[in-house]
Design a protein around this motif. Structure first.
Motif, PDB file in Angstrom:
ATOM      1  N   VAL A  66       0.978  -0.974  -0.174  1.00 24.78           N
ATOM      2  CA  VAL A  66      -0.074  -0.161  -0.402  1.00 24.78           C
ATOM      3  C   VAL A  66       0.638   1.273  -0.023  1.00 24.78           C
ATOM      4  O   VAL A  66       0.790   2.191  -0.553  1.00 24.78           O
TER       5      VAL A  66
ATOM      6  N   SER B 277       0.716   4.084  -2.911  1.00 23.81           N
ATOM      7  CA  SER B 277       0.148   5.685  -2.472  1.00 23.81           C
ATOM      8  C   SER B 277       1.702   6.552  -3.052  1.00 23.81           C
ATOM      9  O   SER B 277       1.198   7.714  -3.327  1.00 23.81           O
TER      10      SER B 277
ATOM     11  N   ARG C 141      -4.028   8.779  -5.524  1.00 19.63           N
ATOM     12  CA  ARG C 141      -5.240   8.411  -4.901  1.00 19.63           C
ATOM     13  C   ARG C 141      -5.630   6.998  -5.135  1.00 19.63           C
ATOM     14  O   ARG C 141      -5.608   6.969  -6.479  1.00 19.63           O
ATOM     15  N   PRO C 142      -5.274   6.154  -4.367  1.00 19.21           N
ATOM     16  CA  PRO C 142      -5.811   5.140  -4.029  1.00 19.21           C
ATOM     17  C   PRO C 142      -7.281   4.618  -5.044  1.00 19.21           C
ATOM     18  O   PRO C 142      -7.943   4.888  -4.395  1.00 19.21           O
ATOM     19  N   ARG C 143      -7.051   3.615  -5.985  1.00 17.33           N
ATOM     20  CA  ARG C 143      -8.202   3.098  -5.775  1.00 17.33           C
ATOM     21  C   ARG C 143      -9.294   2.610  -5.789  1.00 17.33           C
ATOM     22  O   ARG C 143     -10.771   1.721  -5.849  1.00 17.33           O
ATOM     23  N   ARG C 144      -8.763   1.492  -5.162  1.00 17.47           N
ATOM     24  CA  ARG C 144      -9.527  -0.564  -4.229  1.00 17.47           C
ATOM     25  C   ARG C 144     -10.066   0.513  -2.644  1.00 17.47           C
ATOM     26  O   ARG C 144      -9.103   1.126  -2.351  1.00 17.47           O
ATOM     27  N   PRO C 145     -11.161   0.107  -2.223  1.00 18.89           N
ATOM     28  CA  PRO C 145     -11.351   0.704  -1.302  1.00 18.89           C
ATOM     29  C   PRO C 145     -10.564   0.007  -0.481  1.00 18.89           C
ATOM     30  O   PRO C 145     -10.140   0.507   1.008  1.00 18.89           O
TER      31      PRO C 145
ATOM     32  N   THR D 232      -7.486   2.294   0.270  1.00 16.55           N
ATOM     33  CA  THR D 232      -8.056   3.246   0.840  1.00 16.55           C
ATOM     34  C   THR D 232      -8.162   3.261   2.472  1.00 16.55           C
ATOM     35  O   THR D 232      -7.492   4.369   2.832  1.00 16.55           O
ATOM     36  N   ARG D 233      -8.409   2.385   2.845  1.00 16.21           N
ATOM     37  CA  ARG D 233      -8.447   2.286   4.735  1.00 16.21           C
ATOM     38  C   ARG D 233      -7.328   1.670   4.661  1.00 16.21           C
ATOM     39  O   ARG D 233      -7.106   2.366   5.778  1.00 16.21           O
TER      40      ARG D 233
ATOM     41  N   HIS E  78      -4.387   2.658   2.962  1.00 10.84           N
ATOM     42  CA  HIS E  78      -3.880   3.850   3.580  1.00 10.84           C
ATOM     43  C   HIS E  78      -3.944   4.731   4.938  1.00 10.84           C
ATOM     44  O   HIS E  78      -3.014   5.942   5.135  1.00 10.84           O
ATOM     45  N   ARG E  79      -5.200   4.611   4.824  1.00 13.70           N
ATOM     46  CA  ARG E  79      -5.693   6.101   5.920  1.00 13.70           C
ATOM     47  C   ARG E  79      -5.222   5.113   7.581  1.00 13.70           C
ATOM     48  O   ARG E  79      -5.000   6.106   8.435  1.00 13.70           O
TER      49      ARG E  79
END
Length: 170
Positions: free
Chosen positions: A35, A39, A44-48, A51-52, A54-55
């Motif tokens: 990830v 990143s 912007r990550p595209r896969r949900p 994204t989680r 990444h956060r």
């Protein structure tokens, strides 16, 4: 833990806990590394799920893990298995900083063996005794139910706060 391991001797318990911790630790390291790489490659990550993760990687827990890895280096990896709540963030931090796998692997294996020994002996016995004591009385069950409700309440508050901070409707 599988019911087949109830009352098992040291070696089956050791093998079970070693397998679980090896899988979990490797997944943590490689997902964090992947990830982080994505990143850096994508704005912007595209896969949900990316994204989680990444956060999560931008959170305070991971920041603590990064500070630990930066301060202690590869020694932080096996030491993280000896304290509660540090294993995931330190191994994720090792992935984030792309610690060379040749250095990471022996340190991770040492930590996994220590973890499996602890859980196959006193760790699992202590957990089983505490759970049996808690579920053996109505007061123990009430305490467990209150803890579960408190955790659920805390999660709801955190989700609402994140939505509010992001400007989303509750």
């Amino acid at each position: 833990m599988p019911a087949a391991l109830d009352g098992a001797s040291f070696w089956p318990l050791f093998a079970f806990f070693l397998g679980v911790v090896l899988l979990r630790t490797q997944l943590t390291y490689w997902i964090a590394r992947l990830v982080t790489r994505w990143s850096l490659d994508h704005t912007r990550p595209r896969r949900p799920w990316v994204t989680r993760v990444h956060r999560w990687l931008q959170g305070e827990g991971t920041a603590r893990g990064l500070r630990t890895v930066e301060r202690w280096g590869v020694v932080a990896v096996p030491l993280s298995f000896l304290a509660t709540g540090t294993k995931t963030v330190v191994n994720a931090a090792a992935g984030v900083v792309a610690m060379p796998f040749a250095k990471y692997l022996p340190a991770m294996l040492l930590g996994c063996v220590a973890h499996a020994v602890i859980y196959a002996t006193v760790g699992w016995a202590a957990w089983s005794a505490a759970l049996a004591a808690a579920t053996g009385s109505p007061w123990g069950l009430a305490v467990l139910a209150l803890i579960a409700l408190a955790v659920a309440f805390w999660i709801v508050l955190r989700v609402r706060a994140r939505r509010r901070d992001a400007g989303l409707a509750p």
